[in-house]
Write an enzyme that holds these catalytic residues in place. Sequence first.
Site, PDB file in Angstrom:
ATOM      1  N   TYR A 163      15.952 -18.110  42.213  1.00  0.00           N
ATOM      2  CA  TYR A 163      16.968 -17.934  41.175  1.00  0.00           C
ATOM      3  C   TYR A 163      16.874 -19.083  40.187  1.00  0.00           C
ATOM      4  O   TYR A 163      16.544 -20.209  40.574  1.00  0.00           O
ATOM      5  CB  TYR A 163      18.373 -17.877  41.784  1.00  0.00           C
ATOM      6  N   GLU A 164      17.217 -18.811  38.930  1.00  0.00           N
ATOM      7  CA  GLU A 164      17.025 -19.821  37.884  1.00  0.00           C
ATOM      8  C   GLU A 164      17.861 -21.072  38.104  1.00  0.00           C
ATOM      9  O   GLU A 164      17.562 -22.123  37.545  1.00  0.00           O
ATOM     10  CB  GLU A 164      17.318 -19.237  36.500  1.00  0.00           C
ATOM     11  N   SER A 165      18.901 -20.956  38.917  1.00  0.00           N
ATOM     12  CA  SER A 165      19.748 -22.114  39.214  1.00  0.00           C
ATOM     13  C   SER A 165      18.983 -23.221  39.933  1.00  0.00           C
ATOM     14  O   SER A 165      19.501 -24.329  40.079  1.00  0.00           O
ATOM     15  CB  SER A 165      20.931 -21.656  40.053  1.00  0.00           C
TER      16      SER A 165
END
Lengths: 310, 268
Positions: free
Chosen positions: B52-54
């Site tokens: 995930y981009e987080s």
Amino acid sequence: MGRTGNLKDKLLPLKEAVGLVSDGSSIVCPSFGYEKVAFAFIRELIRQGKKDLYLYGSGMNVDADMLIGAGCISAAEIGHIGFENIGLAPCFRRAAESGKMKVEDYSNFIMTMRFFAGGMGIPFMPIRTGMGSDVIAYANPDHVIEMDSPFTGEKILAVKAVHPDFAILHVQRVDTEGNVSIEGPKYDNVEKAKSAKCLIVTCEEIVEPEFVQSQPEKTILPGFLVDHVAVVPFGAHPYACYGYYDYDWEHIETYAQQAKTLEGFQSYLDEFIYSTEDETDYQEKLGLQKILGLRSNASLGYSTYYEAIA
Amino acid sequence: MIEPTYSAYEMMAVVGARELNDGEVAFIGTGLPMLAAQMALYTHAPRLVIIYESGYVGCHNIHTARLVGDIRFMKGLTMLSSMVDVLGFLQTGVIDVGFLGGAQVDQFGNINATVVGPYEKPLVRLPGGGGANEIASCAKRTIITMNHDTRRFPKKVDYITSPGYLDGSPDARKKAGLIGDGPDKVITDLAVLDFDEKTHRMRIESLHPGITVEDVQSRTGFELVVPRRVEETAPPTEEELRILREAVDPTGFYIKRRAERKAVRAGV
């Protein structure tokens, strides 16, 4: 020269720290994943009736929506403002659709790399995304342009550094030398913090330097980059602070529902912000039981209390 | 005993999961792709690397995540990184597959998540793409998921937030400087679609049980490519439904919410 000095000289009460932000300033409040957002600071910006703030961000959610709805923001450069699986951000919708607020749309990576450039002391960063899409077609050419690599001739995107007047960051801990130590995800918080001309950190607690030195991999910013610190326990609510408390999903859903109408949004502000004097007042309104239920489970870092009783 | 009837939403999650292969590196967007990815992990793809981009790399969460940045991903996580780092992975071409939703998708697989109507004076202001542009630009292939109706499937999207095959011309992506190969599949509540290799126009691959070519075409704002032979999408098995309902989304955060929204729209 760094921003050295004892923490005593950097400590400010929340209201005074917010008072430093004059109308018309540009700000970034690192906010990803409904976690470690300086929400108490945001509430106080609204209480103090700040105007014409210029908002920089990548992925933003309720925090940005609330500031926009309260009339604090006149323009923004963003990657995203929405509530993901809850739906659209209603105040942002109204402000953008009516033309009251000026928006420059980029992507999260474009914005993250613009903060990165800012924090690195360089004028821009070359990246490999955004091309071919309307992100570049509608970009402000003073901020994002296509160029050919001077070395290979490849097409790349040049994204200009940003230097917001203020970055406001919420973290778990600051030590008595002003060093910033966190638990859990970093997102692009460090890049945002380093890009700003003035860095304000709100924290759950102050700890001894020995504690920070016992786990230096958790230090994300040295004290010499920090301008001001305010101690604000529970200051990320309704968002989470990993290892300390979870997000308050019920509260977030209530906000999302009420913000759908202007009247509903106003009554939210009246109940939780305008009718509360400060964070102590706000927390009393939420109630001790609610707050205890959000406390993180020691083995998880978040809470399953509300799921368990649902 | 698992209720054998299933919703269109559950069908989409199961079909989405099947598109992810074991051992692949998958960059996942918000919404249904999150369910599909976890579903794949629990079924045929235990070695799927979910990003995930987080900054989360290698997700094996035990409680249902509600956002791509959810701290529930911290439990069972292989690597905690940052946005600069993981979005940077995309640029180097190491991501096998991206999985995205959005508000509109056009005949060439371009996705809009920014505005409905003119950009300067939008009729509906949408959130913006977040990290979707980089996923669609750089992943080796992209899977798109969306509910199927003419508003969501216009001939040309109002704004290209995330690039598909752009104007459909043979080298459009390469000329633009994009390294990924572009959209591979579109999973809707009616069908699975892919793209014609030459024209890059959207094509029906398989129809969900009970759905006809006419049903799909009448709810699409452009002419679809229809191959001579169209398969039927295999419906979810009882085992797949059990895993989805009992392990992936046991509180019904996604499944119930979607059912409630549908009921509201239908005026029930």
